[in-house]
Design a protein around this motif. Structure first.
Motif, PDB file in Angstrom:
ATOM      1  N   VAL A 189      -5.730   3.493   2.389  1.00  0.00           N
ATOM      2  CA  VAL A 189      -4.829   2.689   3.220  1.00  0.00           C
ATOM      3  C   VAL A 189      -5.340   2.594   4.650  1.00  0.00           C
ATOM      4  O   VAL A 189      -5.076   1.622   5.357  1.00  0.00           O
ATOM      5  CB  VAL A 189      -3.376   3.226   3.165  1.00  0.00           C
ATOM      6  CG1 VAL A 189      -3.209   4.491   4.000  1.00  0.00           C
ATOM      7  CG2 VAL A 189      -2.382   2.167   3.610  1.00  0.00           C
TER       8      VAL A 189
ATOM      9  N   CYS B 178       0.829  -1.200   0.000  1.00  0.00           N
ATOM     10  CA  CYS B 178       0.000   0.000   0.000  1.00  0.00           C
ATOM     11  C   CYS B 178       0.864   1.251   0.000  1.00  0.00           C
ATOM     12  O   CYS B 178       1.841   1.328   0.748  1.00  0.00           O
ATOM     13  CB  CYS B 178      -0.884   0.040   1.245  1.00  0.00           C
ATOM     14  SG  CYS B 178      -1.973  -1.370   1.476  1.00  0.00           S
TER      15      CYS B 178
ATOM     16  N   LEU C  40       1.771  -7.756   4.828  1.00  0.00           N
ATOM     17  CA  LEU C  40       1.511  -6.352   4.526  1.00  0.00           C
ATOM     18  C   LEU C  40       2.806  -5.566   4.405  1.00  0.00           C
ATOM     19  O   LEU C  40       3.637  -5.558   5.326  1.00  0.00           O
ATOM     20  CB  LEU C  40       0.641  -5.731   5.623  1.00  0.00           C
ATOM     21  CG  LEU C  40       0.288  -4.247   5.456  1.00  0.00           C
ATOM     22  CD1 LEU C  40      -0.517  -3.999   4.179  1.00  0.00           C
ATOM     23  CD2 LEU C  40      -0.475  -3.753   6.683  1.00  0.00           C
TER      24      LEU C  40
ATOM     25  N   VAL D 267      -7.226  -0.722   5.487  1.00  0.00           N
ATOM     26  CA  VAL D 267      -6.550  -1.936   5.055  1.00  0.00           C
ATOM     27  C   VAL D 267      -6.892  -3.144   5.934  1.00  0.00           C
ATOM     28  O   VAL D 267      -6.886  -4.275   5.446  1.00  0.00           O
ATOM     29  CB  VAL D 267      -5.021  -1.724   4.929  1.00  0.00           C
ATOM     30  CG1 VAL D 267      -4.341  -1.643   6.282  1.00  0.00           C
ATOM     31  CG2 VAL D 267      -4.399  -2.791   4.054  1.00  0.00           C
TER      32      VAL D 267
ATOM     33  N   TRP E 136     -11.825  -2.144  -3.362  1.00  0.00           N
ATOM     34  CA  TRP E 136     -10.949  -3.215  -2.877  1.00  0.00           C
ATOM     35  C   TRP E 136     -11.409  -4.588  -3.359  1.00  0.00           C
ATOM     36  O   TRP E 136     -10.579  -5.437  -3.691  1.00  0.00           O
ATOM     37  CB  TRP E 136     -10.923  -3.203  -1.354  1.00  0.00           C
ATOM     38  CG  TRP E 136     -10.114  -2.133  -0.709  1.00  0.00           C
ATOM     39  CD1 TRP E 136     -10.591  -1.043  -0.030  1.00  0.00           C
ATOM     40  CD2 TRP E 136      -8.683  -2.044  -0.637  1.00  0.00           C
ATOM     41  NE1 TRP E 136      -9.542  -0.290   0.458  1.00  0.00           N
ATOM     42  CE2 TRP E 136      -8.358  -0.885   0.101  1.00  0.00           C
ATOM     43  CE3 TRP E 136      -7.649  -2.836  -1.125  1.00  0.00           C
ATOM     44  CZ2 TRP E 136      -7.051  -0.501   0.365  1.00  0.00           C
ATOM     45  CZ3 TRP E 136      -6.341  -2.452  -0.861  1.00  0.00           C
ATOM     46  CH2 TRP E 136      -6.048  -1.306  -0.130  1.00  0.00           C
TER      47      TRP E 136
END
Length: 186
Positions: free
Chosen positions: A15, A9, A34, A18, A166
């Motif tokens: 973000v 990201c 991540l 997330v 997303w």
């Protein structure tokens, strides 16, 4: 059977959402690692421990030192979203001073399925560099979800991070990824 997804990201408003994306990917059978650009890591600084607990792995934002072990398993797929104007252009040009950009640049050469979805406003979208970068990444085999059927820019100052698609990105990752493989537990 476990599939590993590297979720990278950049520092764009989506973000901040997330964690539910990680949970969605996990529900789809992904082991999520991540990675953040340095600015995204600063934005999420107070929540990094929680995100690490959610993924079960350290959140990364910098290159490791030579000789340090890699603490993540190999990726079966990579999703770079939200991807900023800057990250898209750096990646397309091969400028890898940011760890996340370096990993996706190398991922192309390794044949890892990669999906990217920009998050830019209409002012950035008018700059010709973005179209060139998207074209370059697509020519390199990256699935870039931009324009109709992907992310559509909004006017500056009118961000709608809650509407960032997303789900489309995770659907594209599911379609592009190799079938799951048996791996020993890490």
């Amino acid at each position: 059977m476990t599939r590993t997804l590297y979720l990278f990201c950049s520092a764009a408003p989506p973000v901040f959402d997330v964690a539910p994306v990680i949970e969605d990917a996990q529900a789809r059978g992904w082991d999520v690692c991540l990675g953040l650009t340095p600015t995204a890591a600063k934005w999420l600084a107070t929540g990094l421990d929680g995100l690490a607990a959610l993924t079960g792995r350290p959140v990364r934002s910098e290159y490791r030192m030579p000789g340090q072990p890699d603490v993540w398993p190999k990726a079966d797929a990579i999703l770079f979203a939200p991807m900023t104007f800057n990250s898209a252009n750096e990646w397309a040009l091969g400028l890898t001073s940011k760890w996340a950009v370096g990993v996706v640049a190398e991922g192309i050469g390794k044949g890892i399925p990669i999906v990217a979805m920009p998050c830019v406003n209409a002012a950035y979208a008018r700059h010709s560099a973005l179209d060139r970068s998207v074209e370059t990444l697509r020519a390199l085999g990256v699935t870039v979800l931009y324009g109709e059927g992907g992310f559509v820019p909004n006017q500056p100052g009118q961000g709608r991070p809650a509407e960032y698609p997303w789900g489309l990105a995770l659907d594209a990752v599911d379609r592009s990824a190799r079938p799951p493989v048996d791996r020993p537990p890490t």
